[in-house]
Design a protein around this motif. Structure first.
Motif, PDB file in Angstrom:
ATOM      1  N   GLY A  34       0.813  -1.217   0.000  1.00 12.98           N
ATOM      2  CA  GLY A  34       0.000   0.000   0.000  1.00 12.98           C
ATOM      3  C   GLY A  34       0.840   1.257   0.000  1.00 12.98           C
ATOM      4  N   ILE A  35       1.876   1.275   0.814  1.00 10.86           N
ATOM      5  CA  ILE A  35       2.764   2.438   0.870  1.00 10.86           C
ATOM      6  C   ILE A  35       3.482   2.628  -0.462  1.00 10.86           C
ATOM      7  N   GLU A  36       3.946   1.544  -1.059  1.00 17.82           N
ATOM      8  CA  GLU A  36       4.611   1.649  -2.370  1.00 17.82           C
ATOM      9  C   GLU A  36       3.653   2.184  -3.429  1.00 17.82           C
ATOM     10  N   ALA A  37       2.387   1.771  -3.380  1.00 14.83           N
ATOM     11  CA  ALA A  37       1.396   2.255  -4.352  1.00 14.83           C
ATOM     12  C   ALA A  37       1.156   3.753  -4.173  1.00 14.83           C
ATOM     13  N   VAL A  38       1.026   4.206  -2.943  1.00 19.38           N
ATOM     14  CA  VAL A  38       0.812   5.637  -2.686  1.00 19.38           C
ATOM     15  C   VAL A  38       2.032   6.442  -3.117  1.00 19.38           C
ATOM     16  N   MET A  39       3.221   5.937  -2.851  1.00 18.55           N
ATOM     17  CA  MET A  39       4.439   6.644  -3.251  1.00 18.55           C
ATOM     18  C   MET A  39       4.556   6.736  -4.769  1.00 18.55           C
ATOM     19  N   THR A  40       4.191   5.675  -5.455  1.00 16.96           N
ATOM     20  CA  THR A  40       4.214   5.682  -6.916  1.00 16.96           C
ATOM     21  C   THR A  40       3.234   6.704  -7.465  1.00 16.96           C
ATOM     22  N   ARG A  41       2.026   6.741  -6.908  1.00 19.13           N
ATOM     23  CA  ARG A  41       1.012   7.704  -7.354  1.00 19.13           C
ATOM     24  C   ARG A  41       1.443   9.139  -7.058  1.00 19.13           C
ATOM     25  N   ALA A  42       2.086   9.362  -5.919  1.00 18.62           N
ATOM     26  CA  ALA A  42       2.559  10.704  -5.581  1.00 18.62           C
ATOM     27  C   ALA A  42       3.638  11.157  -6.563  1.00 18.62           C
ATOM     28  N   GLU A  43       4.534  10.262  -6.926  1.00 20.96           N
ATOM     29  CA  GLU A  43       5.577  10.588  -7.907  1.00 20.96           C
ATOM     30  C   GLU A  43       4.956  10.899  -9.271  1.00 20.96           C
ATOM     31  N   LEU A  44       3.960  10.141  -9.658  1.00 27.34           N
ATOM     32  CA  LEU A  44       3.276  10.388 -10.927  1.00 27.34           C
ATOM     33  C   LEU A  44       2.581  11.743 -10.903  1.00 27.34           C
ATOM     34  N   ALA A  45       1.930  12.079  -9.802  1.00 28.78           N
ATOM     35  CA  ALA A  45       1.269  13.383  -9.684  1.00 28.78           C
ATOM     36  C   ALA A  45       2.291  14.517  -9.767  1.00 28.78           C
ATOM     37  N   ARG A  46       3.443  14.332  -9.132  1.00 24.57           N
ATOM     38  CA  ARG A  46       4.499  15.348  -9.191  1.00 24.57           C
ATOM     39  C   ARG A  46       5.006  15.522 -10.616  1.00 24.57           C
ATOM     40  N   SER A  47       5.184  14.424 -11.328  1.00 29.64           N
ATOM     41  CA  SER A  47       5.640  14.487 -12.722  1.00 29.64           C
ATOM     42  C   SER A  47       4.614  15.195 -13.606  1.00 29.64           C
ATOM     43  N   ARG A  48       3.350  14.956 -13.338  1.00 29.41           N
ATOM     44  CA  ARG A  48       2.295  15.620 -14.120  1.00 29.41           C
ATOM     45  C   ARG A  48       2.275  17.123 -13.859  1.00 29.41           C
ATOM     46  N   ARG A  49       2.500  17.533 -12.607  1.00 24.32           N
ATOM     47  CA  ARG A  49       2.563  18.970 -12.306  1.00 24.32           C
ATOM     48  C   ARG A  49       3.743  19.612 -13.027  1.00 24.32           C
ATOM     49  N   GLN A  50       4.867  18.918 -13.066  1.00 25.64           N
ATOM     50  CA  GLN A  50       6.029  19.444 -13.776  1.00 25.64           C
ATOM     51  C   GLN A  50       5.758  19.529 -15.272  1.00 25.64           C
ATOM     52  N   LEU A  51       5.052  18.558 -15.821  1.00 24.52           N
ATOM     53  CA  LEU A  51       4.707  18.574 -17.241  1.00 24.52           C
ATOM     54  C   LEU A  51       3.881  19.813 -17.578  1.00 24.52           C
ATOM     55  N   ALA A  52       2.977  20.190 -16.700  1.00 26.03           N
ATOM     56  CA  ALA A  52       2.132  21.361 -16.937  1.00 26.03           C
ATOM     57  C   ALA A  52       2.940  22.652 -16.969  1.00 26.03           C
ATOM     58  N   GLN A  53       4.129  22.665 -16.370  1.00 27.90           N
ATOM     59  CA  GLN A  53       4.940  23.874 -16.304  1.00 27.90           C
ATOM     60  C   GLN A  53       5.929  24.008 -17.467  1.00 27.90           C
ATOM     61  N   LEU A  54       6.022  23.002 -18.317  1.00 23.23           N
ATOM     62  CA  LEU A  54       6.965  23.069 -19.435  1.00 23.23           C
ATOM     63  C   LEU A  54       6.502  24.077 -20.468  1.00 23.23           C
ATOM     64  N   ASP A  55       7.472  24.751 -21.105  1.00 23.98           N
ATOM     65  CA  ASP A  55       7.112  25.683 -22.173  1.00 23.98           C
ATOM     66  C   ASP A  55       6.937  24.930 -23.490  1.00 23.98           C
ATOM     67  N   GLU A  56       6.485  25.657 -24.505  1.00 24.07           N
ATOM     68  CA  GLU A  56       6.165  25.046 -25.804  1.00 24.07           C
ATOM     69  C   GLU A  56       7.369  24.340 -26.429  1.00 24.07           C
ATOM     70  N   ARG A  57       8.542  24.939 -26.290  1.00 24.72           N
ATOM     71  CA  ARG A  57       9.743  24.346 -26.888  1.00 24.72           C
ATOM     72  C   ARG A  57      10.053  22.991 -26.263  1.00 24.72           C
ATOM     73  N   LEU A  58       9.988  22.909 -24.949  1.00 19.72           N
ATOM     74  CA  LEU A  58      10.263  21.643 -24.269  1.00 19.72           C
ATOM     75  C   LEU A  58       9.192  20.598 -24.570  1.00 19.72           C
ATOM     76  N   LEU A  59       7.947  21.033 -24.645  1.00 17.63           N
ATOM     77  CA  LEU A  59       6.878  20.090 -25.005  1.00 17.63           C
ATOM     78  C   LEU A  59       7.109  19.539 -26.409  1.00 17.63           C
ATOM     79  N   ARG A  60       7.502  20.410 -27.318  1.00 19.99           N
ATOM     80  CA  ARG A  60       7.772  19.973 -28.696  1.00 19.99           C
ATOM     81  C   ARG A  60       8.930  18.971 -28.715  1.00 19.99           C
ATOM     82  N   ASP A  61       9.936  19.187 -27.870  1.00 15.66           N
ATOM     83  CA  ASP A  61      11.080  18.274 -27.792  1.00 15.66           C
ATOM     84  C   ASP A  61      10.667  16.866 -27.369  1.00 15.66           C
TER      85      ASP A  61
END
Length: 79
Positions: A34-61
Motif C-alpha cells: 500500500g505504501i509503495e502504491a501511494v508513493m508511486t502515485r505521488a511521484e506520478l502526480a508530481r511528474s504531471r505537475r512538472q509537465l504542466a509547467q513546461l514551455d512550448e519548446r520543451l513540449l515539442r522536444d
C-alpha cells in the motif's frame, strides 16, 4: 533483497494457517504494498505537475502539444 520480497518470504513460511507470525507477516506485506502504491502515485502526480509547467519548446522536444500536456496534467492522483 528488497523489503517487499523479505516480507513476502516471511509471510509464505510453512507456519500453521492461523499463526500470529503469519498474520503479522501478511499484514506487514499489505502495508508495504500500500505504501509503495501511494508513493508511486505521488511521484506520478508530481511528474504531471512538472509537465504542466513546461514551455512550448520543451513540449515539442518530447513530442507533445499543450493540449496533450494539459490533459495529462489534469488527471487525478488515482489515475
Amino acid at each position: 533483497m528488497s523489503t517487499l520480497s523479505s516480507v513476502r518470504s516471511f509471510a509464505c513460511t510453512d507456519a500453521p494457517s492461523f499463526s500470529l507470525s503469519r498474520t503479522v507477516g501478511l499484514l506487514a506485506g499489505a502495508v508495504v504494498v500500500g505504501i509503495e502504491a501511494v508513493m508511486t502515485r505521488a511521484e506520478l502526480a508530481r511528474s504531471r505537475r512538472q509537465l504542466a509547467q513546461l514551455d512550448e519548446r520543451l513540449l515539442r522536444d518530447i513530442g507533445l502539444d499543450r493540449g496533450a500536456a494539459r490533459h495529462e496534467a489534469t488527471k487525478g492522483f488515482w489515475a
